[in-house]
Enzyme design. Sequence first.
Site, PDB file in Angstrom:
ATOM      1  N   CYS A  97       0.827  -1.210   0.000  1.00  0.00           N
ATOM      2  CA  CYS A  97       0.000   0.000   0.000  1.00  0.00           C
ATOM      3  C   CYS A  97       0.860   1.258   0.000  1.00  0.00           C
ATOM      4  O   CYS A  97       0.353   2.344  -0.273  1.00  0.00           O
ATOM      5  CB  CYS A  97      -0.945   0.004   1.193  1.00  0.00           C
ATOM      6  SG  CYS A  97      -0.091   0.023   2.776  1.00  0.00           S
ATOM      7  N   CYS A 125      -3.092   5.308   5.428  1.00  0.00           N
ATOM      8  CA  CYS A 125      -4.552   5.263   5.449  1.00  0.00           C
ATOM      9  C   CYS A 125      -5.088   5.609   6.845  1.00  0.00           C
ATOM     10  O   CYS A 125      -4.340   5.680   7.820  1.00  0.00           O
ATOM     11  CB  CYS A 125      -5.015   3.877   5.039  1.00  0.00           C
ATOM     12  SG  CYS A 125      -4.740   2.666   6.341  1.00  0.00           S
ATOM     13  N   CYS A 149      -2.612  -2.821   8.707  1.00  0.00           N
ATOM     14  CA  CYS A 149      -2.342  -1.463   9.196  1.00  0.00           C
ATOM     15  C   CYS A 149      -1.936  -1.516  10.678  1.00  0.00           C
ATOM     16  O   CYS A 149      -1.038  -0.787  11.098  1.00  0.00           O
ATOM     17  CB  CYS A 149      -3.567  -0.577   9.019  1.00  0.00           C
ATOM     18  SG  CYS A 149      -4.372  -0.765   7.414  1.00  0.00           S
TER      19      CYS A 149
HETATM   20 FE1  FES Z   1      -1.715  -0.084   4.237  1.00  0.00          FE
HETATM   21 FE2  FES Z   1      -3.485   0.875   5.874  1.00  0.00          FE
HETATM   22  S1  FES Z   1      -3.793   0.351   3.793  1.00  0.00           S
HETATM   23  S2  FES Z   1      -1.383   0.639   6.230  1.00  0.00           S
END
Ligand code: FES
Length: 140
Positions: free
Chosen positions: A33, A59, A103
């Site tokens: 991400c 995020c 996350c």
């Molecule tokens: Fe990767 Fe939240 S989407 S840390």
Amino acid sequence: MYSEKVMDHFQNPRNVGEIENASGVGTVGNAKCGDIMRIFLDIDENGVIRDVKFRTFGCGAAVASSSMATELVKGKTVQEAMQVTNRAVMEALDGLPPVKVHCSLLAEEAIRAALWDYAEKSGITIEGLERPGAMEDMQE
Ligand code: FES
């Protein structure tokens, strides 16, 4: 989809910022991400975390996870901070959606990377702590 606690910590994150001359700094990232988290620890001579700050470029769940993780380790000893796993962070947040579990893992990794940095700087060994992965180096 998100619990009230997640929304609260996302909208009003605790302990945002940096600590100058921190006892330990840990930076981790998730290659998929692209999110990055950095945690700063101020640890006193008794091994108690007297202050902690974070910077997260990521995020909402990553922001909420880092905020909660900093709250969980504040005032704790280094050994107690080792108990702050991604599971503990998720429980404290009343859960995260399955796609957001990584996350909270980032928060656990950031704390451990900061503890590792502290241990290296002060020449001590923290039981159960392993060297952070290559991800940390990638961000520098
Ligand atoms: Fe990767 Fe939240 S989407 S840390």
